[in-house]
Motif scaffolding. Structure first.
Motif, mmCIF file in Angstrom:
data_model
loop_
_atom_site.group_PDB
_atom_site.id
_atom_site.type_symbol
_atom_site.label_atom_id
_atom_site.label_comp_id
_atom_site.label_asym_id
_atom_site.label_seq_id
_atom_site.Cartn_x
_atom_site.Cartn_y
_atom_site.Cartn_z
ATOM 1 N N GLY A 1 32.095 91.121 10.415
ATOM 2 C CA GLY A 1 31.454 92.149 11.222
ATOM 3 C C GLY A 1 31.920 93.551 10.900
ATOM 4 O O GLY A 1 31.267 94.520 11.244
ATOM 5 N N VAL A 2 33.039 93.675 10.190
ATOM 6 C CA VAL A 2 33.526 94.996 9.811
ATOM 7 C C VAL A 2 32.530 95.674 8.875
ATOM 8 O O VAL A 2 32.359 96.877 8.889
ATOM 9 C CB VAL A 2 34.918 94.893 9.149
ATOM 10 C CG1 VAL A 2 35.348 96.214 8.536
ATOM 11 C CG2 VAL A 2 35.943 94.415 10.165
ATOM 12 N N PHE A 3 31.833 94.888 8.073
ATOM 13 C CA PHE A 3 30.881 95.485 7.148
ATOM 14 C C PHE A 3 29.489 94.868 7.218
ATOM 15 O O PHE A 3 28.540 95.439 6.696
ATOM 16 C CB PHE A 3 31.395 95.404 5.707
ATOM 17 C CG PHE A 3 31.476 93.999 5.183
ATOM 18 C CD1 PHE A 3 30.443 93.464 4.452
ATOM 19 C CD2 PHE A 3 32.592 93.204 5.426
ATOM 20 C CE1 PHE A 3 30.508 92.159 3.967
ATOM 21 C CE2 PHE A 3 32.671 91.920 4.944
ATOM 22 C CZ PHE A 3 31.630 91.400 4.213
ATOM 23 N N GLN A 4 29.323 93.721 7.844
ATOM 24 C CA GLN A 4 28.031 93.045 7.826
ATOM 25 C C GLN A 4 27.804 92.294 9.135
ATOM 26 O O GLN A 4 28.006 91.094 9.204
ATOM 27 C CB GLN A 4 27.978 92.075 6.635
ATOM 28 C CG GLN A 4 26.608 91.589 6.289
ATOM 29 C CD GLN A 4 25.750 92.652 5.658
ATOM 30 O OE1 GLN A 4 26.223 93.569 5.020
ATOM 31 N NE2 GLN A 4 24.464 92.541 5.836
ATOM 32 N N ASN A 5 27.365 92.998 10.171
ATOM 33 C CA ASN A 5 27.137 92.356 11.466
ATOM 34 C C ASN A 5 25.864 91.527 11.498
ATOM 35 O O ASN A 5 25.708 90.676 12.355
ATOM 36 C CB ASN A 5 27.097 93.405 12.581
ATOM 37 C CG ASN A 5 28.489 93.783 13.006
ATOM 38 O OD1 ASN A 5 29.227 92.937 13.476
ATOM 39 N ND2 ASN A 5 28.852 95.027 12.800
ATOM 40 N N ASN A 6 24.957 91.796 10.619
ATOM 41 C CA ASN A 6 23.758 90.975 10.464
ATOM 42 C C ASN A 6 23.740 90.538 8.998
ATOM 43 O O ASN A 6 23.407 91.325 8.118
ATOM 44 C CB ASN A 6 22.506 91.781 10.815
ATOM 45 C CG ASN A 6 21.233 90.978 10.668
ATOM 46 O OD1 ASN A 6 21.189 89.965 9.987
ATOM 47 N ND2 ASN A 6 20.174 91.454 11.285
ATOM 48 N N PRO A 7 24.110 89.288 8.712
ATOM 49 C CA PRO A 7 24.297 88.856 7.321
ATOM 50 C C PRO A 7 23.018 88.441 6.587
ATOM 51 O O PRO A 7 23.088 87.834 5.531
ATOM 52 C CB PRO A 7 25.234 87.657 7.475
ATOM 53 C CG PRO A 7 24.872 87.095 8.804
ATOM 54 C CD PRO A 7 24.532 88.281 9.676
ATOM 55 N N THR A 8 21.860 88.802 7.102
ATOM 56 C CA THR A 8 20.606 88.367 6.484
ATOM 57 C C THR A 8 20.471 88.851 5.052
ATOM 58 O O THR A 8 20.060 88.090 4.168
ATOM 59 C CB THR A 8 19.402 88.829 7.322
ATOM 60 O OG1 THR A 8 19.572 88.384 8.666
ATOM 61 C CG2 THR A 8 18.108 88.280 6.767
ATOM 62 N N THR A 9 20.789 90.105 4.786
ATOM 63 C CA THR A 9 20.687 90.630 3.421
ATOM 64 C C THR A 9 21.577 89.837 2.474
ATOM 65 O O THR A 9 21.158 89.448 1.380
ATOM 66 C CB THR A 9 21.083 92.118 3.382
ATOM 67 O OG1 THR A 9 20.312 92.832 4.339
ATOM 68 C CG2 THR A 9 20.844 92.711 2.016
ATOM 69 N N THR A 10 22.796 89.589 2.901
ATOM 70 C CA THR A 10 23.738 88.825 2.077
ATOM 71 C C THR A 10 23.203 87.421 1.805
ATOM 72 O O THR A 10 23.298 86.913 0.680
ATOM 73 C CB THR A 10 25.102 88.751 2.781
ATOM 74 O OG1 THR A 10 25.549 90.075 3.048
ATOM 75 C CG2 THR A 10 26.125 88.019 1.938
ATOM 76 N N ALA A 11 22.629 86.791 2.820
ATOM 77 C CA ALA A 11 22.065 85.445 2.648
ATOM 78 C C ALA A 11 20.924 85.458 1.624
ATOM 79 O O ALA A 11 20.854 84.575 0.755
ATOM 80 C CB ALA A 11 21.571 84.909 3.989
ATOM 81 N N LEU A 12 20.039 86.452 1.704
ATOM 82 C CA LEU A 12 18.932 86.525 0.736
ATOM 83 C C LEU A 12 19.433 86.749 -0.681
ATOM 84 O O LEU A 12 18.903 86.156 -1.632
ATOM 85 C CB LEU A 12 17.960 87.634 1.119
ATOM 86 C CG LEU A 12 16.979 87.300 2.225
ATOM 87 C CD1 LEU A 12 16.079 88.483 2.518
ATOM 88 C CD2 LEU A 12 16.149 86.082 1.876
ATOM 89 N N VAL A 13 20.429 87.589 -0.839
ATOM 90 C CA VAL A 13 21.002 87.811 -2.174
ATOM 91 C C VAL A 13 21.542 86.497 -2.727
ATOM 92 O O VAL A 13 21.340 86.167 -3.898
ATOM 93 C CB VAL A 13 22.099 88.901 -2.128
ATOM 94 C CG1 VAL A 13 22.901 88.929 -3.425
ATOM 95 C CG2 VAL A 13 21.478 90.258 -1.853
ATOM 96 N N VAL B 1 20.503 83.480 -1.993
ATOM 97 C CA VAL B 1 19.374 82.602 -2.330
ATOM 98 C C VAL B 1 18.814 82.951 -3.701
ATOM 99 O O VAL B 1 18.515 82.066 -4.500
ATOM 100 C CB VAL B 1 18.255 82.706 -1.259
ATOM 101 C CG1 VAL B 1 16.960 82.054 -1.747
ATOM 102 C CG2 VAL B 1 18.708 82.065 0.038
ATOM 103 N N PHE B 2 18.694 84.248 -3.972
ATOM 104 C CA PHE B 2 18.060 84.667 -5.229
ATOM 105 C C PHE B 2 19.058 84.978 -6.344
ATOM 106 O O PHE B 2 18.658 85.402 -7.424
ATOM 107 C CB PHE B 2 17.151 85.881 -4.981
ATOM 108 C CG PHE B 2 15.941 85.530 -4.187
ATOM 109 C CD1 PHE B 2 14.955 84.721 -4.715
ATOM 110 C CD2 PHE B 2 15.793 85.984 -2.880
ATOM 111 C CE1 PHE B 2 13.833 84.374 -3.980
ATOM 112 C CE2 PHE B 2 14.676 85.648 -2.128
ATOM 113 C CZ PHE B 2 13.702 84.837 -2.681
#
Length: 157
Positions: A7-19, A21-22
């Motif tokens: 949460g210090v840098f990524q409170n919503n991890p959706t972007t990280t999850a998509l990266v 996946v691809f």
């Protein structure tokens, strides 16, 4: 080992999850590539507490008094930016809502720290979830539409 909460840098991890996946080419068994059209994301947050900052405190609180509000604003801003970007990205790609973010409101400051794991706190979070989601017709409609768009459930005839 020293660890830092994501949460210090990524409170919503959706972007990280998509990266993730691809990151590597992925295909279905028939050889077709997986695209953004094939992905549906239901992002469930851990809750949010919006602390009111009075005008008097804003002007006279000093730098020390602003430490916590600035951290909260920064974290919430990051989460909101990811939420907005993901919603637009999926809408632009498919024209459908492939992305839905749910996050309960935590109005009581004593429960704002998600590190609290007492039975009392868990009961409080459960009750907030019921109020914000299970008994909220607007959220239920959003979730129903997301489930239909994702083809997890078929539309009622």
């Amino acid at each position: 080992m020293i660890c830092i909460d994501g949460g210090v840098f990524q409170n919503n991890p959706t972007t990280t999850a998509l990266v993730e996946v691809f990151k590597y080419p992925r295909e279905y068994a028939n050889g077709e590539s997986i695209t953004l059209d094939d992905i549906f994301v239901l992002s469930i947050g851990t809750g949010r507490h919006n602390k009111f900052v009075s005008t008097r405190h804003a002007y006279s609180g000093g730098q020390i008094a602003w430490i916590r509000p600035i951290i909260d604003i920064s974290m919430w801003g990051n989460s909101q930016a990811v939420d907005e970007h993901m919603e637009r990205l999926f809408l632009l790609q498919s024209g459908k809502r492939h992305y839905l973010r749910l996050n309960v409101d935590i109005p009581d400051e004593e429960y704002a720290d998600m590190a609290i794991s007492s039975k009392e706190a868990m009961d409080y979070y459960t009750e907030r979830f019921k109020i914000d989601y299970l008994n909220n017709p607007d959220v239920q409609a959003q979730l129903d539409q997301w489930l239909i768009d994702s083809e997890i459930v078929a539309p009622l005839q």
